[in-house]
Design an enzyme around this catalytic site. Structure first.
Site, PDB file in Angstrom:
ATOM      1  N   LYS A 203       3.487   1.272  -3.893  1.00  0.00           N
ATOM      2  CA  LYS A 203       2.908   0.518  -5.008  1.00  0.00           C
ATOM      3  C   LYS A 203       3.715   0.597  -6.309  1.00  0.00           C
ATOM      4  O   LYS A 203       3.713  -0.341  -7.092  1.00  0.00           O
ATOM      5  CB  LYS A 203       1.464   0.956  -5.256  1.00  0.00           C
ATOM      6  CG  LYS A 203       0.509   0.482  -4.170  1.00  0.00           C
ATOM      7  CD  LYS A 203      -0.920   0.857  -4.457  1.00  0.00           C
ATOM      8  CE  LYS A 203      -1.815   0.382  -3.320  1.00  0.00           C
ATOM      9  NZ  LYS A 203      -3.229   0.602  -3.550  1.00  0.00           N
TER      10      LYS A 203
ATOM     11  N   THR B 299       0.832  -1.198   0.000  1.00  0.00           N
ATOM     12  CA  THR B 299       0.000   0.000   0.000  1.00  0.00           C
ATOM     13  C   THR B 299       0.871   1.254   0.000  1.00  0.00           C
ATOM     14  O   THR B 299       2.099   1.164  -0.163  1.00  0.00           O
ATOM     15  CB  THR B 299      -1.047  -0.068   1.154  1.00  0.00           C
ATOM     16  OG1 THR B 299      -1.945   1.017   1.009  1.00  0.00           O
ATOM     17  CG2 THR B 299      -0.407  -0.026   2.527  1.00  0.00           C
TER      18      THR B 299
END
Ligand code: ATR
Length: 264
Positions: free
Chosen positions: A65, A61
């Site tokens: 990413k 996250t």
């Protein structure tokens, strides 16, 4: 026992361990799922643990990413197109990166019977999740995508990749049928987004990628004016469903109990 982890920074807020843990129990999978706060310089080490089999898979996250991509051997089509990876797994000694946020977003629209074909879309924000949103909107053949971001340069960078989108100045309110907040504005209860809700009109569809709080001011203002609203909870659940399926070859059920699991 298999081990999975979600990596990010910050990470305390992540509900992925709760959701995956619930499904492990339901489907009798002998595994644990943890969260780990990881700095940029530690990404390579995490991937090497997946290579060695010390970790069986990872979710990724904010803000990793894109940053994680250089340590991976191969990408899924969506991950390649968006340059965004949220699910990592090992197959035949190679480390793969997939993007299941695209599936999550598409599936949430599908479930809410939101037909957006030929519609005009305004996206607020140009951060990590925005390419995934654009990728799905293009696939679903919307008519036009407009992007408005506080830092215009970041929106213009997106246009280099997605050449059909148009960049709109932050604070301007063009007409749109579908308005999506992909910024982090709304995470705090007093956060406000400066758009002219009245000018956009009524009977529109407002979508916020944020799901905690469940109703941001953006959604509240939209709802007050009689518009349809949706938060990011289903998108979150469906990205997890797809990741789970990749890792365990089982498609976990999404039902009311799963949705309630993530409520405040
Ligand atoms: P990322 O997802 O890329 O790691 P983020 O900090 O979560 O980054 O921010 C995502 C989006 O929220 C960006 O579009 C960011 O705008 P900038 O490109 O101008 O930074 C937007 N954003 C964050 N805080 C904001 C604020 N106070 N007002 C407007 N937009 C904001």
């Amino acid at each position: 026992m298999k081990k999975y982890v979600v990596i990010g920074n910050p990470i305390e807020h992540s509900l992925s361990p709760k959701l995956h843990g619930y499904w492990f129990k339901k489907y009798g999978i002998d595994a644990i799922y943890e969260k780990a706060q990881v700095l940029d310089g530690e990404l390579e080490q995490v991937i090497s643990k997946i290579k060695k089999g010390e970790i069986n898979g990872a979710n990724v996250t904010v803000p990793h990413k894109s940053k994680v991509i250089k340590y991976l051997d191969a990408l899924s089509e969506d991950a390649e197109e968006t340059q965004s990876v949220n699910t990592i797994y090992k197959k035949e000694d190679k480390i793969y990166g997939a993007n299941t946020d695209t599936f999550g977003f598409e599936q949430s629209l599908f479930e809410k019977h939101s037909n957006i074909k030929n519609k005009q879309v305004l996206i607020l924000g140009a951060g990590g999740v925005t390419p995934s949103i654009i990728c799905v909107l293009q696939k679903l053949k919307v008519n036009k995508i407009l992007i408005s971001n506080r830092t215009k340069y970041n929106a213009e960078k997106l246009k280099e990749k997605f050449t059909n989108i148009d960049v709109v100045n932050w604070g301007e309110t063009p007409s749109a049928d579908f308005i999506i907040n992909t910024t982090s504005v709304g995470l705090h209860s007093n956060d406000l987004i400066n758009i002219d809700y009245d000018k956009i009109g009524t009977n529109k569809f407002y979508y916020d990628v944020i799901y905690k709080p469940s109703k941001t001011n953006f959604l509240r203002e939209a709802e007050k004016r009689g518009n349809k609203i949706e938060n990011g909870k289903l998108m979150f659940i469906y990205q997890a469903q797809k990741a789970f399926e990749i890792w365990h070859k089982t498609k976990p059920e999404v039902n009311r109990e799963v949705e309630e699991l993530l409520d405040d």
